[in-house]
Design a protein around this motif. Sequence first.
Motif, short mmCIF file in Angstrom:
data_model
loop_
_atom_site.label_atom_id
_atom_site.label_comp_id
_atom_site.label_asym_id
_atom_site.label_seq_id
_atom_site.Cartn_x
_atom_site.Cartn_y
_atom_site.Cartn_z
N GLN A 1 0.79 -1.07 -0.14
CA GLN A 1 0.05 0.01 -0.05
C GLN A 1 0.77 1.35 -0.05
OE1 GLN A 1 -3.64 0.32 -0.10
NE2 GLN A 1 -2.67 2.17 -0.87
N ARG A 2 1.92 1.31 0.89
CA ARG A 2 2.77 2.32 0.74
C ARG A 2 3.48 2.70 -0.50
NH1 ARG A 2 5.82 1.85 6.81
NH2 ARG A 2 3.94 2.05 7.98
N LYS A 3 3.91 1.31 -1.23
CA LYS A 3 4.54 1.32 -2.59
C LYS A 3 3.52 2.19 -3.58
CE LYS A 3 8.36 -1.28 -2.79
NZ LYS A 3 9.39 -1.13 -3.61
N ILE A 4 2.28 1.95 -3.52
CA ILE A 4 1.07 2.45 -4.21
C ILE A 4 1.01 4.05 -3.90
CG2 ILE A 4 -1.34 2.22 -4.86
CD1 ILE A 4 -1.19 -0.74 -4.46
N ASN A 5 0.84 4.17 -2.85
CA ASN A 5 0.98 5.70 -2.23
C ASN A 5 2.14 6.53 -2.67
OD1 ASN A 5 -1.53 4.93 -1.13
ND2 ASN A 5 -0.91 4.85 1.03
N ASP A 6 3.22 6.03 -2.77
CA ASP A 6 4.42 6.57 -3.39
C ASP A 6 4.44 7.03 -4.64
OD1 ASP A 6 5.38 6.58 -0.60
OD2 ASP A 6 6.79 4.85 -1.09
N GLY A 7 3.64 6.51 -5.33
CA GLY A 7 3.65 6.88 -6.83
C GLY A 7 3.65 5.82 -7.96
N GLU A 8 3.24 6.09 -9.24
CA GLU A 8 3.18 4.89 -10.14
C GLU A 8 4.05 3.71 -10.23
OE1 GLU A 8 3.25 5.69 -14.57
OE2 GLU A 8 0.97 6.22 -14.00
N LEU A 9 3.61 2.77 -10.09
CA LEU A 9 4.57 1.49 -9.99
C LEU A 9 4.90 1.04 -11.61
CD1 LEU A 9 3.08 -0.92 -7.47
CD2 LEU A 9 5.22 0.17 -7.30
N PRO A 10 5.82 0.54 -11.93
CA PRO A 10 6.15 0.18 -13.28
C PRO A 10 5.03 -1.17 -13.59
CG PRO A 10 8.31 0.41 -12.25
CD PRO A 10 7.13 0.47 -11.15
N ILE A 11 4.63 -1.20 -14.71
CA ILE A 11 3.39 -2.46 -14.87
C ILE A 11 4.19 -3.46 -14.68
CG2 ILE A 11 2.40 -3.48 -16.80
CD1 ILE A 11 1.66 -0.76 -17.77
N ASP A 12 5.41 -3.86 -15.24
CA ASP A 12 6.05 -5.24 -15.00
C ASP A 12 6.19 -5.50 -13.67
OD1 ASP A 12 6.03 -5.53 -17.62
OD2 ASP A 12 8.10 -5.43 -17.99
N THR A 13 6.66 -4.43 -12.86
CA THR A 13 7.03 -4.80 -11.42
C THR A 13 5.36 -5.07 -10.63
OG1 THR A 13 8.70 -3.21 -11.51
CG2 THR A 13 7.64 -3.54 -9.18
N ALA A 14 4.54 -4.25 -10.87
CA ALA A 14 2.98 -4.50 -10.55
C ALA A 14 2.69 -6.05 -10.65
CB ALA A 14 2.19 -3.65 -11.01
N ALA A 15 2.84 -6.67 -12.11
CA ALA A 15 2.65 -7.81 -12.38
C ALA A 15 3.27 -8.89 -11.58
CB ALA A 15 2.78 -7.92 -13.98
N ARG A 16 4.83 -8.58 -11.39
CA ARG A 16 5.54 -9.46 -10.75
C ARG A 16 4.98 -9.79 -9.16
NH1 ARG A 16 9.68 -8.49 -7.66
NH2 ARG A 16 9.96 -6.53 -8.59
N TYR A 17 4.76 -8.47 -8.65
CA TYR A 17 4.26 -8.67 -7.27
C TYR A 17 2.98 -9.58 -7.07
CZ TYR A 17 7.18 -4.69 -5.72
OH TYR A 17 8.29 -3.78 -5.21
N VAL A 18 1.97 -9.30 -8.00
CA VAL A 18 0.73 -9.97 -7.90
C VAL A 18 0.92 -11.43 -8.34
CG1 VAL A 18 -1.48 -10.02 -8.69
CG2 VAL A 18 -0.85 -7.86 -8.12
#
Length: 728
Positions: A203-220
């Motif tokens: 949640q803090r990562k999301i609040n800090d700003g736009e995540l790279p799309i590949d990074t978001a997909a890797r996290y999930v």
Amino acid sequence: MPVPSEADDPIDEAFAAYLRSCDEGSVGSRDEFLAQFPEMAEELRSLMDAADAINRFTGAAAADSADVVQGGAAADTVDVLVAGPDDSGDDPAATLPEAHRAKGDPGPTLPYTLGDYELLEVIGRGGMGVVYRATQRMLNRTVAVKMIRGGMLACENDVRRFYTEAQAAARLHHPGIVPVYQFGHEAGHHFFSMALIEGTDLQRKINDGELPIDTAARYVRDVARALEHAHQNDLLHRDIKPANILIDQKDRVHITDFGLAKNLGSDSSVTGSGAAVGTPNYMAPEQAGGHSDRATRQSDVYSLGAILFACVTGRPPLVGDTVVDTLMQVVHEPPPTMRAFRSNVPTDLETIVAKCLEKEPRKRYQTAGDLAEDLDAFLEGRPILARPRGRLLKTWHWVCGVPLVGALIGRKVVRTSPGHRRFQAAMLLLLALSPFFFVIGAMLWSRHIEAMPQRVVLAGGLKQGVYTGISQAIADRLQQSAGVAVQVIETDGSLDNRNRLLDRQVQLAPMQASSISGDDLCVIAPLIYEAAHLLVRAPDLVQHDKPLNMQMLAGRKIAVGPYGSGSRRTADMILDSLNLSGDDTPREVIAWENLQSPDAPDIALICIGRGSTLVSGLLQQRWRLVAIPQGISITMQHPTLRTITIDPSHYQNADIPEEGLATVGTTAFLVTRRDAPSALVQTTLELLYQPPRLFSDLIPRERAAEWQGLDLHHAARRYFESLDTPSR
């Protein structure tokens, strides 16, 4: 905590004694304590209940200040296990369990000893628990210790949820799930210890700003794999959200907070039917609708899709002004597209998220592992399994709102828009005019199937093969006489030609009779007879004074055509009929032009037109043609084959006896699809038999009647029936 004086009210004194016993861990339960004071039990119980209510109120207020609020809808409580500065602004001593604080006294300051643990600092808090960085003295390691926020005033349901979380996490052993080391009750406080994750939360990562799309997909993707491990152990999380996903310093994810977990094996959870548990923005529709007892693995998959949506766009998919508004949207409203908030979202990723966020669980990914596989495919640039929801399906859902359509399909339509009413009026008008449209459509379709196409593609065969030559000859006449663009493509033979016709890659194709099957294909005309040529060159086989015994072939390699070719298909039928199996007589695929090599087999079985230049060349290089016996027996086993004789006229100077060599063969036909344009079939037949002869061994059109049961194209049947020449 101060001890009441003798002058205090007996009820106050008893309640203070209860608080002391809770601090010391010497009280068993409330009922046991109340049994010691039967005369004031009711008053004491009221005080305890009031304390519970106050504690829950203050705990909820603290949660509201500590948890993330998205779009006016407060997220559910979160216990942060990541090590970092305490940014709440509160005194760490004030976050110690309430049982250690007396009225007006901030209580003992940190560090604080709790059994084998020394609590050092507060690293997180939520509505139910407080998390401390601690040292476990016996093992000399740093851990996180979570204590129930209400302390000894915690109600039974809070304690149950607390232990549910500890027991659920303790059952799981996966690098993506925070492990629990120990849980229990010490000095009146419920606690459990777990691994300390150095880092932050999603949640803090999301609040800090736009995540790279590949990074978001890797996290999930990594969260989905960890969640799949929990599901395989019959455990549903039911509260997956960004705040419950921790990111360590190596950028690896860890799932925490199993306080709302449900054990599928025992059907146990901290909630019952009719309760909506979880975080409104991330809970599945079946949970938001008050059916948390019906939560399944697909409910957690929905939450993963919502998390991926938030990681990419910076906000959950559905956000209302209030919690109730958010719940109603989750149950009834379709989620928006991610491209509405971030234009560069790839189509595949949007398709994956849309599949996760389906309202019906059966339409989502059936397991978190399936979701992880699709995200892996997306990250690696491979095709994903999920398919986008097409415009046709979206249009159908709109059409279902038309009263007439709803009545026909059994769907109740309560309200209709002006657009639906106008559409219904148009439908009724079209229904009245449908007979006229049907007649016009039939006439147009008839013209379409009779019309000559502007471009024609013919299948040939192997490079420099007979089929390629036949197709090229037909193509030349079509292009010169009919004025259409014609192309001939090389193929691997009859079976390949059949598949290309079925796939509509070609419109005309020569192929052997054994390859013509199915309701979609039909014949235009017979082309040539193809004879099986059995050639040998081994000295012990080439004996002019003795006929070749087929059993002499056993144990020897024999060259045959490639898979999918008509020559190979015929060779297999002949050898199998002669009881020469592939084990006894190995069949080797070799290019015919390489038969002159010393390493090539000494036997070759080639099914090709008589007088072939290929066979003529081999007969001039120590090869000899031999007869194939038992021709009638072979043709009885395979109706597509027929007995044929190879005459000396076919191969001059080849030492063929005057009576010829007995063999078997088949017929090659020109084939098309049943729905091929009649004009194409008619024109092809006229050009096929137009003088001069297209190729020397073309079967005359007068002999087409020999195949009485031939499945001809309707235009070809009309053509042959119109011939004045009687059949022979």
